[in-house]
Design a protein around this motif. Structure first.
Motif, mmCIF file in Angstrom:
data_model
loop_
_atom_site.group_PDB
_atom_site.id
_atom_site.type_symbol
_atom_site.label_atom_id
_atom_site.label_comp_id
_atom_site.label_asym_id
_atom_site.label_seq_id
_atom_site.Cartn_x
_atom_site.Cartn_y
_atom_site.Cartn_z
ATOM 1 N N GLY A 55 24.234 2.859 -3.688
ATOM 2 C CA GLY A 55 23.424 1.677 -3.456
ATOM 3 C C GLY A 55 22.043 2.016 -2.925
ATOM 4 N N ALA A 56 21.281 0.984 -2.623
ATOM 5 C CA ALA A 56 19.910 1.141 -2.123
ATOM 6 C C ALA A 56 19.675 0.157 -0.994
ATOM 7 C CB ALA A 56 18.902 0.903 -3.246
ATOM 8 N N ILE A 57 19.079 0.645 0.088
ATOM 9 C CA ILE A 57 18.877 -0.141 1.294
ATOM 10 C C ILE A 57 17.398 -0.051 1.682
ATOM 11 C CG2 ILE A 57 19.475 -0.361 3.740
ATOM 12 C CD1 ILE A 57 22.212 0.894 2.970
ATOM 13 N N ALA A 58 16.783 -1.200 1.963
ATOM 14 C CA ALA A 58 15.356 -1.252 2.266
ATOM 15 C C ALA A 58 15.115 -1.434 3.756
ATOM 16 C CB ALA A 58 14.690 -2.390 1.495
ATOM 17 N N PHE A 59 14.081 -0.747 4.256
ATOM 18 C CA PHE A 59 13.587 -0.947 5.610
ATOM 19 C C PHE A 59 12.393 -1.890 5.507
ATOM 20 C CE2 PHE A 59 15.090 3.315 7.670
ATOM 21 C CZ PHE A 59 16.390 3.041 7.247
ATOM 22 N N ILE A 60 12.467 -3.022 6.206
ATOM 23 C CA ILE A 60 11.473 -4.084 6.082
ATOM 24 C C ILE A 60 10.779 -4.316 7.420
ATOM 25 C CG2 ILE A 60 11.091 -6.496 5.453
ATOM 26 C CD1 ILE A 60 12.159 -4.918 3.125
ATOM 27 N N VAL A 61 9.447 -4.402 7.386
ATOM 28 C CA VAL A 61 8.671 -4.767 8.569
ATOM 29 C C VAL A 61 8.406 -6.271 8.519
ATOM 30 C CG1 VAL A 61 6.444 -4.547 9.727
ATOM 31 C CG2 VAL A 61 7.591 -2.512 8.854
ATOM 32 N N ASP A 62 8.744 -6.968 9.610
ATOM 33 C CA ASP A 62 8.517 -8.411 9.713
ATOM 34 C C ASP A 62 7.270 -8.667 10.556
ATOM 35 O OD1 ASP A 62 11.149 -9.182 8.502
ATOM 36 O OD2 ASP A 62 11.907 -8.160 10.283
ATOM 37 N N LEU A 63 6.302 -9.374 9.995
ATOM 38 C CA LEU A 63 5.080 -9.698 10.722
ATOM 39 C C LEU A 63 5.213 -11.073 11.396
ATOM 40 C CD1 LEU A 63 2.414 -8.468 8.161
ATOM 41 C CD2 LEU A 63 3.380 -7.253 10.121
ATOM 42 N N ALA A 69 7.110 -6.711 4.398
ATOM 43 C CA ALA A 69 6.791 -5.645 3.440
ATOM 44 C C ALA A 69 7.740 -4.489 3.685
ATOM 45 C CB ALA A 69 5.342 -5.194 3.577
ATOM 46 N N ALA A 70 8.140 -3.829 2.613
ATOM 47 C CA ALA A 70 9.037 -2.683 2.733
ATOM 48 C C ALA A 70 8.247 -1.438 3.091
ATOM 49 C CB ALA A 70 9.795 -2.471 1.435
ATOM 50 N N THR A 71 8.821 -0.608 3.947
ATOM 51 C CA THR A 71 8.204 0.672 4.290
ATOM 52 C C THR A 71 8.983 1.851 3.726
ATOM 53 O OG1 THR A 71 9.411 0.734 6.391
ATOM 54 C CG2 THR A 71 7.208 -0.230 6.417
ATOM 55 N N ALA A 72 10.236 1.612 3.343
ATOM 56 C CA ALA A 72 11.060 2.701 2.807
ATOM 57 C C ALA A 72 12.285 2.110 2.133
ATOM 58 C CB ALA A 72 11.493 3.661 3.920
ATOM 59 N N VAL A 73 12.860 2.884 1.227
ATOM 60 C CA VAL A 73 14.149 2.554 0.647
ATOM 61 C C VAL A 73 14.982 3.828 0.661
ATOM 62 C CG1 VAL A 73 13.385 2.986 -1.736
ATOM 63 C CG2 VAL A 73 15.368 1.526 -1.322
ATOM 64 N N HIS A 138 3.658 7.977 2.373
ATOM 65 C CA HIS A 138 3.297 7.770 0.968
ATOM 66 C C HIS A 138 3.185 6.286 0.644
ATOM 67 C CE1 HIS A 138 3.084 11.645 -1.102
ATOM 68 N NE2 HIS A 138 3.974 12.078 -0.224
ATOM 69 N N VAL A 139 4.093 5.485 1.175
ATOM 70 C CA VAL A 139 4.041 4.043 0.925
ATOM 71 C C VAL A 139 2.750 3.458 1.488
ATOM 72 C CG1 VAL A 139 5.096 1.822 1.529
ATOM 73 C CG2 VAL A 139 6.534 3.724 0.758
ATOM 74 N N ALA A 140 2.356 3.887 2.679
ATOM 75 C CA ALA A 140 1.112 3.389 3.277
ATOM 76 C C ALA A 140 -0.086 3.735 2.404
ATOM 77 C CB ALA A 140 0.940 3.973 4.679
ATOM 78 N N ALA A 141 -0.148 4.976 1.914
ATOM 79 C CA ALA A 141 -1.252 5.385 1.054
ATOM 80 C C ALA A 141 -1.226 4.628 -0.272
ATOM 81 C CB ALA A 141 -1.186 6.889 0.801
ATOM 82 N N CYS A 142 -0.045 4.462 -0.820
ATOM 83 C CA CYS A 142 0.101 3.766 -2.105
ATOM 84 C C CYS A 142 -0.340 2.311 -1.987
ATOM 85 C CB CYS A 142 1.556 3.856 -2.565
ATOM 86 S SG CYS A 142 1.825 3.289 -4.259
ATOM 87 N N ASN A 143 0.050 1.653 -0.882
ATOM 88 C CA ASN A 143 -0.338 0.256 -0.674
ATOM 89 C C ASN A 143 -1.855 0.099 -0.615
ATOM 90 O OD1 ASN A 143 2.314 -0.542 -0.599
ATOM 91 N ND2 ASN A 143 2.431 -0.691 1.629
ATOM 92 N N ALA A 144 -2.529 1.114 -0.055
ATOM 93 C CA ALA A 144 -3.978 1.028 0.117
ATOM 94 C C ALA A 144 -4.753 1.357 -1.149
ATOM 95 C CB ALA A 144 -4.417 1.963 1.251
ATOM 96 N N LEU A 145 -4.174 2.194 -2.016
ATOM 97 C CA LEU A 145 -4.958 2.763 -3.113
ATOM 98 C C LEU A 145 -4.586 2.287 -4.513
ATOM 99 C CD1 LEU A 145 -5.044 6.464 -1.833
ATOM 100 C CD2 LEU A 145 -6.876 4.753 -1.655
ATOM 101 N N HIS A 146 -3.377 1.770 -4.689
ATOM 102 C CA HIS A 146 -2.903 1.525 -6.049
ATOM 103 C C HIS A 146 -2.592 0.059 -6.325
ATOM 104 C CE1 HIS A 146 -1.673 5.972 -5.666
ATOM 105 N NE2 HIS A 146 -2.816 5.887 -6.323
#
Length: 263
Positions: A55-63, A69-73, A138-146
């Motif tokens: 399976g796959a489990i997501a780590f989510i930041v709640d604002l 937004a997800a920070t990792a899976v 990597h997720v932080a960089a990807c969110n900013a650039l892509h």
């Protein structure tokens, strides 16, 4: 007691030397997680650790404004609650099941007891921490650039990797909105574009069927770079666990306690 050489589907647990795994094995219980189950919310005390075997489990930041937004899976290469090994008793993120699968669950108290007797278990926690930090960076960089389209392709590929190649993926547009931190209207637009390129074959209610080669062509370089780095961290770290100092016997006097292995 479970035979960790043949029955453990989690890469971290499977890499432990038998004597160290034996400290955990009597307390591990297999649980099958349901789709969209919330395992722990941000700020909650960590009562159990979970070691996914599928399976796959997501780590989510709640604002504060309600956005997420997800920070990792993670999947079978990771764990939920291993921050306990760093002295943190409460979760900093909300953890949600995105693709259902089995996990091995252990009470926090039993894990901490084993941790204090096993340098290898301490090293296992460090391995996961390094891999998780790599993914978050990597997720932080990807969110900013892509673009959102490239980011969605990355998330879908990561989830597909961890979902035992399940296809179609049990993901709603609401789920993708939560992962990407964008509105559902944006997700609808991106899904339409991916369908036009045939990277998504269909978009049935609650299901996304992917075409991996086409989706990889859409994804930014983050997917392959991140996947290689995480696999290298876990593989090399797991190989190094066999050189960790042996687990301390429960009856060993405290004065002879072995120090934990370094990273």
């Amino acid at each position: 007691m479970m035979d960790h050489a043949t029955r453990v589907g989690n890469r971290l647990l499977a890499a432990l030397p038998p004597a160290d795994f034996a400290l955990l094995a009597p307390h591990l219980r297999k649980v099958v997680l349901e789709r969209d189950a919330v395992l722990v919310r941000s700020g909650d005390r960590i009562e159990h650790l979970l070691f996914p075997c599928g399976g796959a489990i997501a780590f989510i930041v709640d604002l504060p404004n309600g956005q997420t937004a997800a920070t990792a899976v993670i999947g079978r290469e990771g764990a939920i609650g291993l921050t306990l090994a760093l002295g943190t008793s409460h979760s900093s993120v909300t953890v949600v099941v995105r693709v259902p699968g089995p996990v091995l669950q252990i009470p926090a108290a039993q894990f901490l007891s084993a941790l204090g007797r096993s340098p290898a278990i301490a090293s296992m926690a460090q391995i996961f921490t390094r891999s998780l930090l790599t993914q978050v960076q990597h997720v932080a960089a990807c969110n900013a650039l892509h673009s959102v389209e490239a980011r969605m392709a990355c998330w879908l590929l990561q989830i597909h990797d961890r979902a035992n190649s399940s296809n179609p993926l049990p993901l709603t547009q609401e789920t993708m909105s939560e992962l990407l931190g964008v509105r559902r209207t944006t997700v609808t637009h991106v899904v339409r574009a991916l369908r036009a390129s045939r990277a998504l074959k269909s978009n049935r209610r609650g299901q996304l069927e992917i075409d991996r080669p086409r989706l990889e062509a859409v994804a930014c370089e983050c997917y392959k770079v991140m996947s290689r780095r995480i696999d290298r961290i876990v593989s090399r770290g797991a190989a190094g666990l066999i050189h960790a100092a042996p687990a301390r016997d429960a009856c060993q006097p405290p004065g002879n306690r072995l120090s934990r292995a370094g990273s």
